[in-house]
Structures are given as structure tokens and as C-alpha cells.
Design a protein around this motif. Structure first.
Motif, PDB file in Angstrom:
ATOM      1  N   UNK A  66       0.830  -1.200   0.000  1.00 44.72           N
ATOM      2  CA  UNK A  66       0.000   0.000   0.000  1.00 44.72           C
ATOM      3  C   UNK A  66       0.868   1.255   0.000  1.00 44.72           C
ATOM      4  N   UNK A  67       1.919   1.253   0.799  1.00 42.57           N
ATOM      5  CA  UNK A  67       2.818   2.408   0.849  1.00 42.57           C
ATOM      6  C   UNK A  67       3.488   2.618  -0.506  1.00 42.57           C
ATOM      7  N   UNK A  68       3.928   1.539  -1.136  1.00 42.74           N
ATOM      8  CA  UNK A  68       4.558   1.668  -2.450  1.00 42.74           C
ATOM      9  C   UNK A  68       3.582   2.203  -3.490  1.00 42.74           C
ATOM     10  N   UNK A  69       2.335   1.752  -3.432  1.00 37.20           N
ATOM     11  CA  UNK A  69       1.330   2.239  -4.383  1.00 37.20           C
ATOM     12  C   UNK A  69       1.050   3.720  -4.182  1.00 37.20           C
ATOM     13  N   UNK A  70       0.940   4.141  -2.926  1.00 43.86           N
ATOM     14  CA  UNK A  70       0.678   5.561  -2.646  1.00 43.86           C
ATOM     15  C   UNK A  70       1.854   6.417  -3.096  1.00 43.86           C
ATOM     16  N   UNK A  71       3.067   5.958  -2.831  1.00 49.32           N
ATOM     17  CA  UNK A  71       4.248   6.713  -3.261  1.00 49.32           C
ATOM     18  C   UNK A  71       4.336   6.803  -4.785  1.00 49.32           C
ATOM     19  N   UNK A  72       4.047   5.699  -5.478  1.00 51.15           N
ATOM     20  CA  UNK A  72       4.049   5.716  -6.937  1.00 51.15           C
ATOM     21  C   UNK A  72       2.979   6.672  -7.458  1.00 51.15           C
ATOM     22  N   UNK A  73       1.798   6.644  -6.848  1.00 47.79           N
ATOM     23  CA  UNK A  73       0.726   7.539  -7.278  1.00 47.79           C
ATOM     24  C   UNK A  73       1.135   8.997  -7.064  1.00 47.79           C
ATOM     25  N   UNK A  74       1.766   9.310  -5.930  1.00 45.37           N
ATOM     26  CA  UNK A  74       2.177  10.686  -5.641  1.00 45.37           C
ATOM     27  C   UNK A  74       3.262  11.153  -6.608  1.00 45.37           C
TER      28      UNK A  74
END
Length: 147
Positions: A66-74
Motif C-alpha cells: 500500500x505504501x509503495x502504491x501511494x508513493x508511486x501515485x504521488x
């Protein structure tokens, strides 16, 4: 009332007992074997002796999906904002999240009811649903049916 008080006393005694482990209960599908918990703890790499309930070792903070997905999205949002396409990216992201967040009827677990009673077998309503009959009964202060 006495039966309820007795069950409450048993619950409190079991809860305060030191023999009770703080682990959550096993899922209904898994059999709780006494030796299985020690085997899971021993199988964890790193030798800490502690295991998560699923038997997997705790992932580092940077490796959580989840953290990786949020960082990629940002990062992508910043890139698209630099290209002056930040608003369309944000709106399309919201539409995707709404699509991905909904589940079809085939993805429902066995026995799980839909929030919309027309999709349930026999139009069964979930607990806490306000029905027209209940609303009318409460507006006119009528007793419940069968009482």
C-alpha cells in the motif's frame, strides 16, 4: 438475567486469566493444532521466534504494497502536474479507485448479504436497515407486529 450474568462472569474470568493467549482466534477454515503455532514461529527467518498470525514475517516499512502504491501515485501526480495534466490524472485516479473498490456479486463470500436487499435471496435486509414499515410504526407510535 441470571444466565446472562453467569456468562458475563465466565467471560470476565476467561479474559483475566493469564493462560489465555492474546492471539486472535483462528479462522474457521483452519484447524488449531497445538504444535502448529510453535512450528510457524520456528519457520520464521531471522530467528526472532515471533511470527505474525498468518505465519509471515513482518515486512519492512518501505516494502509494504500500500505504501509503495501511494508513493508511486504521488510521484506520478507530481509528474503529471508538471506536465499540466494533474487534474485529469487525479480525476481518472478517483474513477479507477471507485471501480477497483466495488466488488461484483460473484466476489461476495458465501452467506454474505448485499447492502441492497433486492440482491439478497428472498430480499433479506441486513441488520440495521430502516424499512418503510418500521418508519411508519415509529412515526405513528404503533407497537411492533406480533407484540
Amino acid at each position: 438475567s441470571a444466565a446472562v450474568e453467569r456468562r458475563l462472569a465466565l467471560f470476565r474470568a476467561a479474559r483475566s486469566s493469564p493462560a489465555v493467549s492474546p492471539r486472535p482466534a483462528e479462522p474457521p477454515g483452519r484447524a488449531a493444532a497445538p504444535g502448529a503455532a510453535e512450528g510457524e514461529r520456528a519457520a520464521v527467518p531471522g530467528g526472532s521466534g515471533e511470527a505474525r498470525p498468518g505465519g509471515a514475517a513482518a515486512a519492512p516499512v518501505w516494502a509494504r504494497p500500500l505504501l509503495l502504491k501511494v508513493l508511486l501515485w504521488a510521484v506520478l501526480l507530481a509528474l503529471f502536474a508538471e506536465l499540466e495534466l494533474g487534474l485529469p490524472y487525479f480525476v481518472l485516479s478517483l474513477l479507477y479507485w471507485m471501480y477497483a473498490g466495488t466488488r461484483g456479486p460473484a466476489e461476495r463470500r458465501r452467506g454474505e448479504l448485499s447492502a441492497y436487499s433486492v440482491f439478497n435471496p428472498g430480499c433479506a435486509a441486513i441488520a440495521g436497515t430502516l424499512t418503510a414499515e418500521q418508519l411508519e410504526r415509529e412515526l405513528y407510535y404503533r407497537p411492533a407486529a406480533g407484540r
